[in-house]
Design an enzyme around this catalytic site. Structure first.
Site, short mmCIF file in Angstrom:
data_model
loop_
_atom_site.label_atom_id
_atom_site.label_comp_id
_atom_site.label_asym_id
_atom_site.label_seq_id
_atom_site.Cartn_x
_atom_site.Cartn_y
_atom_site.Cartn_z
N HIS A 25 36.51 34.35 42.08
CA HIS A 25 36.14 34.77 43.43
C HIS A 25 35.98 33.54 44.30
O HIS A 25 35.51 32.49 43.84
CB HIS A 25 34.81 35.55 43.41
CG HIS A 25 34.60 36.38 44.63
ND1 HIS A 25 34.05 35.87 45.78
CD2 HIS A 25 34.91 37.66 44.90
CE1 HIS A 25 34.01 36.83 46.70
NE2 HIS A 25 34.53 37.92 46.20
N ASP A 47 36.52 44.04 41.07
CA ASP A 47 37.71 44.81 40.66
C ASP A 47 37.87 44.94 39.16
O ASP A 47 38.71 45.70 38.68
CB ASP A 47 38.96 44.13 41.25
CG ASP A 47 38.96 44.20 42.77
OD1 ASP A 47 39.06 43.14 43.41
OD2 ASP A 47 38.80 45.31 43.29
C1 SDX Z 1 38.35 40.73 46.08
O1 SDX Z 1 36.64 37.52 49.43
C2 SDX Z 1 36.10 38.58 48.99
O2 SDX Z 1 34.90 38.82 49.17
C3 SDX Z 1 37.03 39.54 48.25
C4 SDX Z 1 36.37 40.76 47.62
C5 SDX Z 1 35.81 41.71 48.66
O3 SDX Z 1 34.90 42.49 48.32
O4 SDX Z 1 36.36 41.74 49.79
O5 SDX Z 1 35.32 40.35 46.75
C6 SDX Z 1 37.39 41.58 46.82
O6 SDX Z 1 39.41 40.45 46.59
C7 SDX Z 1 37.95 40.18 44.73
C8 SDX Z 1 39.04 39.25 44.14
C9 SDX Z 1 40.14 40.12 43.52
N1 SDX Z 1 41.27 39.26 43.09
C10 SDX Z 1 41.50 39.03 41.79
O7 SDX Z 1 40.79 39.42 40.87
C11 SDX Z 1 42.78 38.22 41.54
C12 SDX Z 1 42.52 37.14 40.48
N2 SDX Z 1 41.64 36.14 41.07
C13 SDX Z 1 42.21 35.07 41.79
O8 SDX Z 1 43.51 34.97 42.04
C14 SDX Z 1 41.25 34.12 42.46
O9 SDX Z 1 40.15 33.97 41.67
C15 SDX Z 1 40.87 34.51 43.88
C16 SDX Z 1 42.07 34.67 44.73
C17 SDX Z 1 40.05 35.75 43.87
C18 SDX Z 1 40.02 33.38 44.45
O10 SDX Z 1 40.73 32.23 44.31
P1 SDX Z 1 40.45 30.93 45.23
O11 SDX Z 1 39.04 30.91 45.67
O12 SDX Z 1 41.51 30.84 46.28
O13 SDX Z 1 40.59 29.78 44.21
P2 SDX Z 1 41.96 29.18 43.67
O14 SDX Z 1 43.04 30.22 43.66
O15 SDX Z 1 42.21 27.90 44.39
O16 SDX Z 1 41.57 28.87 42.15
C19 SDX Z 1 40.72 27.76 41.83
C20 SDX Z 1 41.08 27.39 40.39
C21 SDX Z 1 42.58 27.19 40.18
O17 SDX Z 1 42.72 26.32 39.09
P3 SDX Z 1 42.97 24.70 39.42
O18 SDX Z 1 44.36 24.59 40.02
O19 SDX Z 1 41.87 24.27 40.34
O20 SDX Z 1 42.89 24.05 38.05
O21 SDX Z 1 40.71 28.48 39.52
C22 SDX Z 1 41.90 29.01 38.90
C23 SDX Z 1 43.06 28.53 39.73
O22 SDX Z 1 44.24 28.45 38.91
N3 SDX Z 1 41.76 30.47 38.93
C24 SDX Z 1 42.16 31.28 37.95
C25 SDX Z 1 41.80 32.58 38.37
N4 SDX Z 1 41.22 32.51 39.58
C26 SDX Z 1 41.19 31.20 39.92
N5 SDX Z 1 42.77 31.04 36.76
C27 SDX Z 1 43.05 32.13 35.99
N6 SDX Z 1 42.72 33.40 36.33
C28 SDX Z 1 42.12 33.67 37.51
N7 SDX Z 1 41.80 34.90 37.84
#
Ligand code: SDX
Length: 425
Positions: free
Chosen positions: A301, A358
């Site tokens: 998140h 989710d």
């Molecule tokens: C919702 O914003 C909100 O409030 C949203 C929400 C709402 O109520 O409106 O809460 C609802 O959208 C919840 C999120 C649902 N999405 C997912 O579950 C999809 C999987 N999660 C991600 O893709 C990710 O965690 C995000 C998009 C939710 C958040 O990502 P960020 O903050 O943009 O962070 P990032 O993508 O830059 O990741 C930071 C690091 C990266 O690794 P590094 O390159 O730094 O080594 O964390 C890793 C990412 O690769 N990472 C993950 C991961 N999420 C982040 N690695 C594996 N699996 C994951 N799920």
């Protein structure tokens, strides 16, 4: 204090009621000629807001100061919607007036049915919903003989009530089933379930435990400060376009698998693990592999760097619902295993990746009988009061401006036009 080219600039600090701090750069460009750069607005606040407070480190979520745990335990979705929009919990009179207004506006213009009947049957319901909400503007224009406040209040009620009716209609029309009309004798959530599942040959029997679970499900989705889809509503709304168009933009943003579409993506991921024999290790390994774009859906998140408080409550609903319905969902066992292993794995611990709202929500929806392609529609119905309250707050914001970010140009420097006969030579 900012020093640019030897000159010092004072940058005021804004402090929120919970101690959050921001550097106010609203004069930066005018005073220094500089802009800031912040892809994805990770470090950037877009507004002051009094609606929702989140503490990502402590896993705190409050709406108008009330903890989500208390709303989930004591409130209803309609009452929480009223709280978000109006700032206070309604009195008994206010709640019955609001409920009566939602009932009054629960029907959908009969001509709107034609839209559904000409959509390809494989169309995703989020695409249908987004266009139907934009179309609502044509069917429900604001009336000149009403005050702006009256028009806005009625538009809120129309959206909250009709979005729910449209969702149930689209489901039944897509299956060639009879459309069930809303009933003035049923509550908001009971009405939705009845409209979704009632059949002339198998009348749907309202189960109060499922109604309660649906209320809590939608309360958990009601608002979440400046998330992607809410920011889309505020951005589109900043052009002072009608609310239907701004909400339609929010629905489109929510559709994305990184945002609201994750609830559908989680179940698809769990199903894939189940179909491949149930071993979660390969999926955990893929999620950690930088060269693999696979992500553990329902994990991570932007704000929560601890357990999403909504995920905890959602898991409780899962257990309550499955035991009530005497269901055993094999995907729940996989989800639990996935969570257990991930939360012990240094990659997830170091990246502060925990289950978000989710992760378990799809299992709740499966237990209710909601089809997977409607999971994000369910999220949209829940988030609608949040979008509305944020849009309304932006109208009254003294700092309101048309949203128009800047950029740093990295393209070619000036060059002349080349006539077509001289190109490629
Ligand atoms: C919702 O914003 C909100 O409030 C949203 C929400 C709402 O109520 O409106 O809460 C609802 O959208 C919840 C999120 C649902 N999405 C997912 O579950 C999809 C999987 N999660 C991600 O893709 C990710 O965690 C995000 C998009 C939710 C958040 O990502 P960020 O903050 O943009 O962070 P990032 O993508 O830059 O990741 C930071 C690091 C990266 O690794 P590094 O390159 O730094 O080594 O964390 C890793 C990412 O690769 N990472 C993950 C991961 N999420 C982040 N690695 C594996 N699996 C994951 N799920």
């Amino acid at each position: 204090m900012l020093i640019v080219d030897g000159k010092t600039y004072e940058l005021p600090i804004i402090i929120g009621t919970e101690g959050e701090r921001a550097i106010d750069i609203s004069r930066l460009l005018k005073d220094t000629g500089l802009i800031t750069m912040d892809p994805g607005f990770v470090n950037t606040g877009s507004c002051r807001s009094a609606i929702t407070f989140m503490d990502g480190d402590k896993g705190i979520l409050r709406h108008r100061g009330i903890p989500i745990e208390q709303l989930a335990e004591h409130s209803s979705f309609v009452e929480t919607a009223y709280l978000l929009i109006n700032g206070e919990l309604p009195t008994p009179e206010e709640l019955s007036k609001f409920s009566a207004m939602l009932n009054e506006h629960s029907l959908v213009h009969e001509d709107m049915r034609a839209f559904f009947e000409h959509y390809p049957s494989r169309a995703h319901p989020m695409g249908i919903l987004s266009s139907m909400v934009t179309a609502m503007r044509a069917f429900y224009p604001t009336l000149k003989d009403r005050s702006q406040e009256e028009n806005i209040t009625i538009t809120f009620a129309r959206l909250i009530s009709k979005l729910r009716t449209l969702a149930a209609m689209s489901y039944n029309i897509s299956r060639g089933h009879k459309v069930t009309y809303p009933s003035h004798q049923l509550s908001y959530c009971a009405n939705f379930l009845k409209m979704m599942f009632d059949s002339p040959v198998r009348p749907y029997v309202i189960d109060e435990d499922i109604v309660r679970a649906l209320n809590v499900f939608w309360i958990l989705h009601a608002d979440h400060e400046q998330n992607c889809s809410t920011s889309a509503v505020r951005l589109v709304g900043s052009a002072r376009v009608n609310l239907y168009a701004a909400i339609s933009a929010g629905i489109s943003a929510l559709w994305g698998p990184l945002h609201g579409g994750a609830n559908q993506a989680v179940i698809e991921m769990l199903q894939e693990i189940y179909n491949s024999g149930g071993d979660v290790a390969p999926f955990i390994a893929r999620a950690k592999d930088k060269n693999d774009e696979f992500r553990l859906m329902g994990f991570g998140h932007r704000v929560y760097k601890s357990y999403d408080p909504r995920a905890k409550i959602m898991e409780e609903i899962v257990h309550r619902l499955l035991s009530k319905l005497q269901l055993n969902d094999p995907l729940l066992d996989i989800a639990k295993r996935l969570e257990e292993i991930a939360l012990k794995d240094s990659y997830f611990v170091d990246h502060k990746l925990y289950p978000n709202v989710d992760f378990y929500s799809g299992i709740v929806l499966r237990a209710m009988g909601i089809p997977i392609n409607m999971f994000t529609v369910m999220f949209a119905i829940g988030r609608l009061p949040g979008w509305i309250s944020q849009w309304k707050e932006s109208l009254d914001d003294p700092d309101w401006k048309l949203h128009r970010p800047r950029q740093i140009y990295i393209g070619l420097n000036e060059r002349d036009y080349v006539p077509i006969e001289k190109r490629g030579k």
